[in-house]
Design a protein around this motif. Structure first.
Motif, PDB file in Angstrom:
ATOM      1  N   PHE A 125       6.587 -40.093  -7.231  1.00  0.00           N
ATOM      2  CA  PHE A 125       6.849 -38.971  -6.326  1.00  0.00           C
ATOM      3  C   PHE A 125       8.283 -38.453  -6.495  1.00  0.00           C
ATOM      4  O   PHE A 125       8.519 -37.241  -6.559  1.00  0.00           O
ATOM      5  CB  PHE A 125       6.620 -39.422  -4.877  1.00  0.00           C
ATOM      6  CG  PHE A 125       7.225 -38.496  -3.851  1.00  0.00           C
ATOM      7  CD1 PHE A 125       6.571 -37.344  -3.457  1.00  0.00           C
ATOM      8  CD2 PHE A 125       8.477 -38.773  -3.297  1.00  0.00           C
ATOM      9  CE1 PHE A 125       7.138 -36.479  -2.525  1.00  0.00           C
ATOM     10  CE2 PHE A 125       9.049 -37.917  -2.361  1.00  0.00           C
ATOM     11  CZ  PHE A 125       8.383 -36.766  -1.973  1.00  0.00           C
ATOM     12  N   THR A 126       9.236 -39.380  -6.554  1.00  0.00           N
ATOM     13  CA  THR A 126      10.649 -39.007  -6.629  1.00  0.00           C
ATOM     14  C   THR A 126      10.945 -38.208  -7.886  1.00  0.00           C
ATOM     15  O   THR A 126      11.653 -37.187  -7.836  1.00  0.00           O
ATOM     16  CB  THR A 126      11.542 -40.261  -6.586  1.00  0.00           C
ATOM     17  OG1 THR A 126      11.328 -40.939  -5.351  1.00  0.00           O
ATOM     18  CG2 THR A 126      13.012 -39.897  -6.697  1.00  0.00           C
ATOM     19  N   TYR A 127      10.431 -38.643  -9.013  1.00  0.00           N
ATOM     20  CA  TYR A 127      10.701 -37.944 -10.274  1.00  0.00           C
ATOM     21  C   TYR A 127      10.143 -36.522 -10.240  1.00  0.00           C
ATOM     22  O   TYR A 127      10.786 -35.579 -10.698  1.00  0.00           O
ATOM     23  CB  TYR A 127      10.093 -38.721 -11.449  1.00  0.00           C
ATOM     24  CG  TYR A 127      10.918 -39.905 -11.907  1.00  0.00           C
ATOM     25  CD1 TYR A 127      12.035 -40.338 -11.186  1.00  0.00           C
ATOM     26  CD2 TYR A 127      10.578 -40.602 -13.057  1.00  0.00           C
ATOM     27  CE1 TYR A 127      12.777 -41.422 -11.603  1.00  0.00           C
ATOM     28  CE2 TYR A 127      11.323 -41.694 -13.485  1.00  0.00           C
ATOM     29  CZ  TYR A 127      12.421 -42.099 -12.755  1.00  0.00           C
ATOM     30  OH  TYR A 127      13.174 -43.169 -13.181  1.00  0.00           O
ATOM     31  N   GLU A 128       8.933 -36.388  -9.689  1.00  0.00           N
ATOM     32  CA  GLU A 128       8.317 -35.057  -9.596  1.00  0.00           C
ATOM     33  C   GLU A 128       9.112 -34.160  -8.639  1.00  0.00           C
ATOM     34  O   GLU A 128       9.408 -33.002  -8.946  1.00  0.00           O
ATOM     35  CB  GLU A 128       6.872 -35.211  -9.126  1.00  0.00           C
ATOM     36  CG  GLU A 128       6.068 -33.924  -9.159  1.00  0.00           C
ATOM     37  CD  GLU A 128       4.608 -34.146  -8.777  1.00  0.00           C
ATOM     38  OE1 GLU A 128       4.046 -33.248  -8.134  1.00  0.00           O
ATOM     39  OE2 GLU A 128       4.049 -35.209  -9.109  1.00  0.00           O
ATOM     40  N   LYS A 129       9.480 -34.719  -7.497  1.00  0.00           N
ATOM     41  CA  LYS A 129      10.234 -33.971  -6.486  1.00  0.00           C
ATOM     42  C   LYS A 129      11.616 -33.587  -7.016  1.00  0.00           C
ATOM     43  O   LYS A 129      12.088 -32.460  -6.808  1.00  0.00           O
ATOM     44  CB  LYS A 129      10.383 -34.834  -5.229  1.00  0.00           C
ATOM     45  CG  LYS A 129      11.124 -34.171  -4.073  1.00  0.00           C
ATOM     46  CD  LYS A 129      10.282 -33.121  -3.405  1.00  0.00           C
ATOM     47  CE  LYS A 129      10.932 -32.590  -2.153  1.00  0.00           C
ATOM     48  NZ  LYS A 129      10.176 -31.469  -1.559  1.00  0.00           N
ATOM     49  N   ALA A 130      12.260 -34.507  -7.715  1.00  0.00           N
ATOM     50  CA  ALA A 130      13.605 -34.250  -8.240  1.00  0.00           C
ATOM     51  C   ALA A 130      13.594 -33.112  -9.249  1.00  0.00           C
ATOM     52  O   ALA A 130      14.493 -32.260  -9.248  1.00  0.00           O
ATOM     53  CB  ALA A 130      14.159 -35.514  -8.890  1.00  0.00           C
ATOM     54  N   ALA A 131      12.589 -33.083 -10.110  1.00  0.00           N
ATOM     55  CA  ALA A 131      12.496 -32.019 -11.105  1.00  0.00           C
ATOM     56  C   ALA A 131      12.325 -30.655 -10.431  1.00  0.00           C
ATOM     57  O   ALA A 131      12.904 -29.651 -10.859  1.00  0.00           O
ATOM     58  CB  ALA A 131      11.335 -32.299 -12.056  1.00  0.00           C
ATOM     59  N   GLU A 132      11.539 -30.617  -9.361  1.00  0.00           N
ATOM     60  CA  GLU A 132      11.354 -29.368  -8.603  1.00  0.00           C
ATOM     61  C   GLU A 132      12.675 -28.914  -7.971  1.00  0.00           C
ATOM     62  O   GLU A 132      13.047 -27.743  -8.031  1.00  0.00           O
ATOM     63  CB  GLU A 132      10.332 -29.575  -7.477  1.00  0.00           C
ATOM     64  CG  GLU A 132       8.894 -29.691  -7.911  1.00  0.00           C
ATOM     65  CD  GLU A 132       7.993 -30.070  -6.734  1.00  0.00           C
ATOM     66  OE1 GLU A 132       8.443 -29.957  -5.573  1.00  0.00           O
ATOM     67  OE2 GLU A 132       6.850 -30.501  -6.974  1.00  0.00           O
ATOM     68  N   LEU A 133      13.361 -29.868  -7.356  1.00  0.00           N
ATOM     69  CA  LEU A 133      14.590 -29.544  -6.628  1.00  0.00           C
ATOM     70  C   LEU A 133      15.692 -29.037  -7.546  1.00  0.00           C
ATOM     71  O   LEU A 133      16.526 -28.234  -7.120  1.00  0.00           O
ATOM     72  CB  LEU A 133      15.086 -30.776  -5.859  1.00  0.00           C
ATOM     73  CG  LEU A 133      14.263 -31.187  -4.632  1.00  0.00           C
ATOM     74  CD1 LEU A 133      14.825 -32.469  -4.025  1.00  0.00           C
ATOM     75  CD2 LEU A 133      14.243 -30.084  -3.582  1.00  0.00           C
ATOM     76  N   GLU A 134      15.703 -29.500  -8.783  1.00  0.00           N
ATOM     77  CA  GLU A 134      16.771 -29.079  -9.692  1.00  0.00           C
ATOM     78  C   GLU A 134      16.798 -27.564  -9.858  1.00  0.00           C
ATOM     79  O   GLU A 134      17.874 -26.963  -9.932  1.00  0.00           O
ATOM     80  CB  GLU A 134      16.611 -29.776 -11.057  1.00  0.00           C
ATOM     81  CG  GLU A 134      17.172 -31.183 -11.033  1.00  0.00           C
ATOM     82  CD  GLU A 134      16.982 -31.939 -12.326  1.00  0.00           C
ATOM     83  OE1 GLU A 134      17.595 -32.993 -12.458  1.00  0.00           O
ATOM     84  OE2 GLU A 134      16.208 -31.482 -13.188  1.00  0.00           O
ATOM     85  N   THR A 135      15.636 -26.956  -9.907  1.00  0.00           N
ATOM     86  CA  THR A 135      15.572 -25.501 -10.025  1.00  0.00           C
ATOM     87  C   THR A 135      15.851 -24.825  -8.678  1.00  0.00           C
ATOM     88  O   THR A 135      16.681 -23.917  -8.583  1.00  0.00           O
ATOM     89  CB  THR A 135      14.174 -25.071 -10.530  1.00  0.00           C
ATOM     90  OG1 THR A 135      13.930 -25.710 -11.785  1.00  0.00           O
ATOM     91  CG2 THR A 135      14.105 -23.569 -10.711  1.00  0.00           C
ATOM     92  N   GLU A 136      15.189 -25.302  -7.637  1.00  0.00           N
ATOM     93  CA  GLU A 136      15.316 -24.679  -6.311  1.00  0.00           C
ATOM     94  C   GLU A 136      16.748 -24.765  -5.773  1.00  0.00           C
ATOM     95  O   GLU A 136      17.287 -23.796  -5.243  1.00  0.00           O
ATOM     96  CB  GLU A 136      14.378 -25.375  -5.319  1.00  0.00           C
ATOM     97  CG  GLU A 136      12.899 -25.163  -5.595  1.00  0.00           C
ATOM     98  CD  GLU A 136      12.030 -26.031  -4.699  1.00  0.00           C
ATOM     99  OE1 GLU A 136      12.552 -26.559  -3.692  1.00  0.00           O
ATOM    100  OE2 GLU A 136      10.836 -26.187  -5.004  1.00  0.00           O
ATOM    101  N   LEU A 137      17.361 -25.936  -5.906  1.00  0.00           N
ATOM    102  CA  LEU A 137      18.648 -26.159  -5.259  1.00  0.00           C
ATOM    103  C   LEU A 137      19.802 -25.529  -6.018  1.00  0.00           C
ATOM    104  O   LEU A 137      20.802 -25.138  -5.410  1.00  0.00           O
ATOM    105  CB  LEU A 137      18.883 -27.655  -5.057  1.00  0.00           C
ATOM    106  CG  LEU A 137      17.880 -28.317  -4.109  1.00  0.00           C
ATOM    107  CD1 LEU A 137      18.187 -29.790  -3.938  1.00  0.00           C
ATOM    108  CD2 LEU A 137      17.859 -27.625  -2.750  1.00  0.00           C
ATOM    109  N   LEU A 138      19.679 -25.398  -7.333  1.00  0.00           N
ATOM    110  CA  LEU A 138      20.719 -24.685  -8.075  1.00  0.00           C
ATOM    111  C   LEU A 138      20.792 -23.242  -7.571  1.00  0.00           C
ATOM    112  O   LEU A 138      21.886 -22.706  -7.343  1.00  0.00           O
ATOM    113  CB  LEU A 138      20.439 -24.722  -9.581  1.00  0.00           C
ATOM    114  CG  LEU A 138      21.422 -23.924 -10.448  1.00  0.00           C
ATOM    115  CD1 LEU A 138      22.860 -24.391 -10.233  1.00  0.00           C
ATOM    116  CD2 LEU A 138      21.040 -24.015 -11.917  1.00  0.00           C
TER     117      LEU A 138
END
Length: 326
Positions: free
Chosen positions: A263-276
């Motif tokens: 879950f964390t790896y999938e969520k982290a990859a999503e956040l990298e785009t959104e949070l930048l």
């Protein structure tokens, strides 16, 4: 007589109910992540998994935003039995030298690379944790780290000259930024926002998920995409306490930790785009640093690690050999 029998039956039932409720363990999971952070999402996922899988046996309660202390304090509380799980990251390099491998700049290139390292070397890290009184239930992540500051954009290491930069408490992160020319200052994560706001420090380095959830974009002018270190996070317990749990509970906790990593790896990859985008939208000036220049400047850190830590060169060679181009 009937009344006495009724009372005895009721007492017996109460005893059974009491024994059943006594079997349900309440377990405290503390972490430093703010609301909306990857740490919060990871810990909540683990808790929901455990509570759903073992509803009559374990109840995991979560405590974010350093409610149970900073990382160093929580490591101590695990040993004292005052809490059950924490989610340390960089600070593990101060627990045992072997965790310093993840402090080497640019040594981990992707999450797939990290999984290969985990498959190959987890026994080494578990033994290091055990030797210091801990048990790694599973891995999550903090992520790829980048630099924010209020002095100037950071394109090459020399741009860090004289910048007062907060780092986690770990000898190799300090050495790395000293090598780059910065003035690194170890500080608890919970103190960073105020220190940035008041000018006690100029900048800090963290993954986007920590930067955005802690609102550092409100008190920082520049974000430089360096990706200088990837830090795993560790779902950590006291070894003695974990060893004392029933086998089925240990298995359930381990299974949920493995699910949480996915879950964390999938969520982290999503956040990298959104949070930048979120950080940029807040008015922070963003630049992509010269990665090759940082890699070149990092060689002395590798040399020092290899010279000062037993078995470090072999660890470096193994991790590099498992890389995406390896």
């Amino acid at each position: 007589m009937k009344t006495i029998k009724t009372l005895l039956a009721a007492t017996a039932l109460a005893g059974v109910a009491g024994a059943a409720s006594a079997q349900e363990m309440t377990m405290k999971f503390g972490h430093v992540g703010a609301p909306g952070s990857l740490f919060e999402a990871s810990v909540n996922h683990f808790a929901e998994c455990v509570n759903g899988a073992m509803p009559d046996k374990v109840q995991v309660q979560t405590f974010g935003s350093s409610q149970l202390g900073n990382d160093k304090e929580m490591l101590q509380k695990l040993k004292l039995g005052q809490m059950d799980f924490s989610l340390p990251s960089s600070i593990m390099s101060s627990v045992d030298d072997s965790f310093g491998i993840f402090e080497m700049p640019y040594i981990i290139t992707s999450r797939d690379h990290m999984r290969r390292v985990q498959d190959e070397m987890m026994d080494t890290f578990q033994q290091a944790a055990n030797d210091n009184g801990y048990h790694i239930v599973g891995l999550a992540e903090n992520g790829f780290r980048h630099i924010t500051n209020n002095v100037r954009p950071i394109n090459v290491p020399s741009d860090l000259e004289g910048v007062k930069l907060r780092t986690p408490n770990g000898v190799w992160r300090l050495r790395m930024f000293q090598e780059y020319g910065a003035n690194p200052t170890p500080m608890a994560f919970s103190d960073v926002f105020t220190a940035l706001q008041t000018g006690v420090i100029d900048g800090q380095e963290n993954p986007y998920a920590q930067i955005a959830s802690a609102k550092f974009q409100e008190v920082q002018e520049y974000l430089s995409i360096t990706g200088h270190v990837y830090t795993p996070a560790y779902i950590l317990a006291s070894k003695s306490k974990f060893d004392g749990l029933p086998d089925d509970v240990k298995a359930g906790l381990t299974d949920c930790a493995n699910q949480t990593q996915d879950f964390t790896y999938e969520k982290a990859a999503e956040l990298e785009t959104e949070l930048l985008k979120e950080i940029e939208d807040a008015g922070v000036e963003v630049n992509t640093a010269d990665k090759a220049a940082f890699i070149e400047a990092s060689k002395p850190v590798y040399d020092a690690f290899a010279a000062e830590v037993d078995g470090a060169q072999e660890m470096i060679d193994t991790v590099l050999g498992l890389g995406d181009s390896g």
